[in-house]
Enzyme design. Structure first.
Site, mmCIF file in Angstrom:
data_model
loop_
_atom_site.group_PDB
_atom_site.id
_atom_site.type_symbol
_atom_site.label_atom_id
_atom_site.label_comp_id
_atom_site.label_asym_id
_atom_site.label_seq_id
_atom_site.Cartn_x
_atom_site.Cartn_y
_atom_site.Cartn_z
ATOM 1 N N CYS A 80 0.831 -1.201 0.000
ATOM 2 C CA CYS A 80 0.000 0.000 0.000
ATOM 3 C C CYS A 80 0.868 1.254 0.000
ATOM 4 C CB CYS A 80 -0.992 -0.033 1.162
ATOM 5 S SG CYS A 80 -2.297 1.201 1.003
ATOM 6 N N HIS A 185 -3.821 -4.707 -0.192
ATOM 7 C CA HIS A 185 -3.340 -5.296 1.059
ATOM 8 C C HIS A 185 -3.432 -6.808 0.988
ATOM 9 C CE1 HIS A 185 -3.031 -1.702 3.677
ATOM 10 N NE2 HIS A 185 -3.882 -1.195 2.805
ATOM 11 N N GLU A 187 -2.466 -8.869 3.139
ATOM 12 C CA GLU A 187 -2.802 -9.396 4.468
ATOM 13 C C GLU A 187 -4.279 -9.167 4.802
ATOM 14 O OE1 GLU A 187 -1.535 -6.560 3.855
ATOM 15 O OE2 GLU A 187 -2.063 -5.061 5.364
#
Lengths: 206, 274, 377
Positions: A80, A185, A187
């Protein structure tokens, strides 16, 4: 050992847990000296470009990263804001220099607000360029979670590993040798995101 | 510099991405009270609907796009339960969470983000001290702040916003307030109809559309979804970017993934079965 | 209600989508199964998988078992053709019909395998059934969870990492597909098996007399524990093409497996769901909620395998589907609720656009021959 850089900006917990979930050894590091032990380096990031650059500079990360990643060839993943910082310059509130590992800059989305809301929030499809390492094993139309108001512009198109389309195409992921980064993202992108992290870890260096 | 910029910009334009677009989102909403998930009607008559961590894990497997945790525990001392829940959820669910309920200070925001929340939702504190919202957005980033707007349609047909968990009416209309929230720097708006909440009568399409069309940030509509048709309406007529859903998932056997298949069949662009 | 232009499944079926030709995604998955999957390669993968685990532990694999056609075929196939030494594990939902028990003894003796059966506390199950019916319009939570979680617990306890299930879910739904075969893991358990309720959730939904210890049999083991034994939990039907009629013929012939009368189902399908006394009530619940049930499923499978014409299917559904089963009385007695209460609960779970039918208008089904032998509450 995967080193996740703590420079005061970013959701470190999720990145750490994601790697642990994959069964990998990952650690949050607060001092640049610790980079020496790492096999892989991850730079997360949530917040403003100028604040992030100030934090990286102040704590000595810029030089350490130059040494270990650019010169040392360690596999690196920016996430990001961590991707945007790789550019030559950013443009949030004030014009600011980035790490300049990737040629190009960062700008706010230029869109008709009646058609496209900003920030770009939610799940969107990416189109990987052929045989992109990060996206191996992922089917066409794989979606990932994005949340950003700014995006990168790459002067050298060969740096772009995947595109996303929001009003117009913008780089969703980049790769230059051992340097990888994603605007989304991983994650926060469930199974697809975990796969991208897995693919990144499979890369052991130049 | 500007001209060089524009040239670079055009270089990326050439790539053909086809018709790909941002997906509409389905977000399960979990009301937390002292460590359990609860659900009622208009925030009353609360029933136990499970353990928040296992709820989250299940929603994750069921393809939910995000999760919203709203803490309605009365006591500030019991706050740690919320942080613990978020942290444990973050261990196995790799999806975005928004947390809110009783957020009063910048420290509250910071603690939630530290615990693992990606976004923090604020209602009362923003209404009482709007500058708090501006400060929070500047400090933590716009994308971290969600402006929660609870509203009712009064008997005379006028809309009013409410604070303090739907108990205090404020002399302000939601549309105006949403505009202000946008100016203060929120990244998204969570628009909840208190009178429709838990009634399964559908969301307030009229106000949702007005707000969604007026503001430049995404609007998450909430309160009243009770059927698949309500979901379709919420996107097609309400123009919501996302729908926060409680009762439909807790009290029927609908789940995010089942709803996604239905919505896709209705021609609405959602993720399906990921 | 919109129905698939090919099979008999309507729009109220979970995960259904119709394409431009009005054909449903389950039918399209059958095309993938029949035309696109390289079953030879899959067959080789199966051998490789078994060899990876053979002889390493007390048992080569664990086979969850109910005694129905699918699990009986699975044990048969793996033991006789692949020569595995399995631990066969049966989670007893409490409603196994007498003939099934006879079948099972015969099967276990003929094949020569170790067999473990677990029956959970009926007083607990009874409370769970009513709560599950209320929350989800489906009283089988204890069965769904027990059948899928309990064998995994045994796998961990006895260190049996390879677990073989039978029929892939792509035969019925689109949670998974033939080109992307499922791992029968916790994600799948949460995705659709447990109705969106984990044991930890159920705890708060029951009265204070039920503790977490009572709910242990329904709890999925921790991922850490499963990874600790190096588990693989797969469907046999992901490696060999699943053909229910062929499978039934084989187990009848080789094991003397016996069919039984089944409520509300045409005589040609007496192999279906013979292992549960409450199958009739379960189908009835589905019919009340969604406007279709088992006959639609069975005839659809036959249509997809080229064994039945659409006209014949329509006839069968018209004739057999939507009866009020005789066993409903048994069920109501079991849970101590009235038919009004039962109807009141299910009415809330109707999936639109299906409309609530008038239960008093539905034809009444015949009592099964063994119903009077079923255990009292």
């Amino acid at each position: 050992m995967i080193a996740i850089i703590d420079y005061g900006m970013g959701n470190l917990l999720s990145v750490l847990k994601a790697f642990e979930h994959l069964g990998e050894e990952a650690r949050v590091i607060a001092t640049p000296a610790r980079l020496a032990d790492a096999t892989h380096v991850v730079l997360p990031g949530v917040g403003a470009f100028p604040d992030a650059m100030a934090a990286l500079t102040k704590n000595g990360w810029v030089d350490a990263l130059q040494r270990e990643v650019v010169e040392g060839g360690k596999p690196f993943l920016g996430v990001c804001l961590g991707m945007q910082l790789l550019a030559e310059f950013g443009e949030e509130n004030v014009h600011c220099s980035g790490l300049a590992w990737i040629r190009g800059g960062v700008r706010r989305f230029v869109l008709n607000p009646k058609q496209y809301k900003v920030p770009h929030v939610g799940w969107n499809e990416i189109t990987p360029v052929d045989d992109s390492l990060l996206f191996r094993g992922l089917g066409p139309g794989a979606t990932f979670y994005f949340v950003h108001s700014y995006h990168m512009i790459c002067e050298d198109k060969t740096d772009i590993a995947a595109y996303c389309d929001y009003g117009y195409p913008f780089p969703a992921a980049i790769r230059r040798g051992n340097i990888f980064a994603t605007q989304f993202h991983p994650e926060k992108s469930q199974d697809n995101g975990l796969k991208v992290l897995e693919n990144f870890l499979a890369y052991r260096g130049a | 510099m500007a001209s060089r910029y524009w040239k670079i910009f055009l270089l990326t334009e050439g790539h053909d991405c086809g018709e790909k677009m941002l997906k509409k989102r389905l977000i399960p909403k979990l009301l937390l009270k002292e460590g359990r998930t609860v659900k009622g009607v208009a925030f009353q008559d609360l029933r136990d609907v499970g353990n928040p961590v296992t709820n989250a894990r299940i929603y994750n497997a069921q393809g939910a796009d995000e999760l919203i945790f709203l803490d309605i525990t009365a006591s500030q001392e019991k706050r740690n339960i919320l942080y613990d829940i978020i942290a444990r959820t973050a261990e196995e669910c790799f999806m975005p969470f928004t947390a809110g309920g009783g957020v009063r200070s910048l420290e509250d925001v910071r603690q939630l983000l530290l615990a693992g929340a990606d976004k923090v939702s604020v209602n009362t504190a923003a209404v009482e001290h709007p500058e708090f919202m501006r400060e929070a957005a500047q400090r933590f980033g716009r994308q971290c702040m969600v402006g929660a707007v609870d509203f009712k349609k009064e008997s005379n047909g006028v809309y009013r916003i409410y604070t303090h968990g739907g108990t205090v009416q404020v002399e302000k209309d939601p549309l105006t307030w949403c505009d202000e929230l946008q100016e203060l720097g929120v990244g998204e708006i969570l628009l909840t109809s208190i009178d429709r909440d838990g009634t399964n009568t559908g969301i307030d399409l009229e106000l949702t559309r007005k707000v969604a069309d007026a503001v430049d940030v995404p609007v998450i509509a909430s309160g009243g979804v009770g059927s698949l048709a309500h979901l379709a309406e919420g996107f097609q007529d309400g123009h919501a970017s996302a729908l926060a859903v409680g009762s439909l998932f807790h009290f029927t056997d609908q789940s995010p993934i089942k709803c996604q298949f239905y919505l896709k069949g209705e021609g609405i662009d959602v993720r399906v079965g990921q | 209600m919109k129905i698939c232009s090919r099979c008999m499944i309507p729009e109220t079926h979970e995960t259904i989508m119709f394409d431009g030709e009005g054909v449903c995604n389950v039918c399209r998955q059958q095309e993938v199964k029949q035309e696109k999957i390289d079953w030879t390669t899959r067959g080789r993968d199966l051998v490789e998988l078994i060899e990876q685990y053979r002889g390493k532990n007390e048992y080569d694999c664990l086979i969850p078992f109910s005694g129905g056609k699918d699990s009986t075929y699975t044990v048969y196939k793996l033991v006789t053709e692949y020569k595995v030494k399995p631990l066969v594990v049966s989670f007893d939902h409490g409603f196994l019909r007498p003939r099934i028990s006879e079948n099972n003894v015969r099967t276990m003796r003929k094949l020569g395998v170790d067999f473990l059966k677990f029956t959970p506390n009926w007083q607990v199950v009874r409370k769970i059934m009513l709560e599950s019916l209320r929350r989800k319009g489906d009283f089988c939570w204890h069965c769904h969870t027990g059948i899928f979680a309990y064998p995994m617990q045994i796998a961990v306890k006895h260190n049996i990492p390879l677990i073989f299930w039978g029929e892939p879910s792509a035969e019925y739904t689109s949670y998974y597909s033939y080109d992307n075969p499922e791992e029968v893991d916790e994600k799948r358990f949460n995705r659709f098996v447990n109705l969106g309720i984990a044991a930890e959730d159920m705890l708060g939904m029951l009265d204070g007399s039920i503790t977490m210890r009572d709910l242990e049999p329904f709890k999925y083991p921790k991922l850490k524990e499963l990874r600790g034994i190096g588990y693989r939990s797969v469907c046999l039907g992901s490696y060999i093409p699943w053909d229910v009629k062929q499978n039934v013929a084989i187990i009848k012939r080789e094991l003397g497996w016996q069919e039984d009368d089944v409520e509300g189902v045409p005589p040609d399908y007496r192999y279906e769901k013979v292992e549960c006394m409450l199958q009739g009530v379960r189908d009835y619940c589905k019919y009340l909620k969604r406007g279709y049930a088992r006959v639609s499923h069975l005839t659809s499978i036959d249509i997809r395998n080229g064994r039945l014409s659409r006209e014949a299917a329509v006839e069968a559904v018209k004739r057999y589907e939507g009866n009020r089963p005789a066993s409903l009385n048994y069920f109501l007695n079991l849970l101590d609720i009235t038919e009004e209460e039962f109807n009141g609960i299910l009415r809330k779970h109707v999936v639109s656009p299906h409309q609530w039918p008038d239960p008093s208008s539905l034809p009444r089904g015949e009592k099964l021959h063994d119903q009077d032998l079923w255990p009292k509450p």
